[in-house]
Design an enzyme around this catalytic site. Sequence first.
Site, short mmCIF file in Angstrom:
data_model
loop_
_atom_site.label_atom_id
_atom_site.label_comp_id
_atom_site.label_asym_id
_atom_site.label_seq_id
_atom_site.Cartn_x
_atom_site.Cartn_y
_atom_site.Cartn_z
N HIS A 1 1.00 -1.23 -0.09
CA HIS A 1 0.03 -0.08 0.03
C HIS A 1 0.99 1.18 -0.03
CE1 HIS A 1 -3.95 -2.10 1.80
NE2 HIS A 1 -3.22 -2.71 0.87
N GLU B 1 0.92 4.01 1.83
CA GLU B 1 1.54 4.35 3.11
C GLU B 1 2.99 3.23 3.51
OE1 GLU B 1 -1.55 3.45 2.37
OE2 GLU B 1 -2.79 4.07 4.06
N CYS C 1 -5.93 1.81 6.20
CA CYS C 1 -6.47 0.39 6.47
C CYS C 1 -5.78 -0.09 8.03
CB CYS C 1 -6.27 -0.55 5.69
SG CYS C 1 -4.67 -1.24 5.16
N CYS D 1 -2.04 -0.70 7.70
CA CYS D 1 -1.17 0.63 7.42
C CYS D 1 -1.31 1.42 8.71
CB CYS D 1 -1.68 1.35 6.13
SG CYS D 1 -1.37 0.71 4.58
#
Length: 148
Positions: free
Chosen positions: A52, A54, A82, A85
């Site tokens: 992701h 991040e 999420c 993350c």
Amino acid sequence: MPRLNFMEIALEQAELAAGRGEVPVGAVVVRDGDVLAVAGNETLRGFDPTAHAEIVAIRRAAAALASQRLSGCDLYVTLEPCAMCAAAISFARIRRLYFGAFDEKGGAVENGPRFYSQPTCHHAPEVYSGIAETASAVLLRRFFGERR
């Protein structure tokens, strides 16, 4: 450099991710006004479900600083993180989290499990939500609308 400019960089990264067919999420790690790392989602590119925006930005910033702790760093991301993350942000000791669009389905900061409010969370960043929310949400809606 004002917060909005950093979020504009995150939005650019989200656009680049969309251009690669990735879900358009972008992230920027900043310390003392300097950009340490930028990233967009790379889950398809690297065949990596953990890539992701991040996570990728945190990895790059940690490498740039040669440290697993990003104390004093701020993270700008176009979508509410999420749970995975949110945990990475906590473990990295990010000082402040700025995010754009809310994610009622998959978010874990102000939605879902509210990760930073849990008693087991060792470090909670300051959270500022809704930064460039409309631009972030429009980008996501357009991306998913084109795929339906």
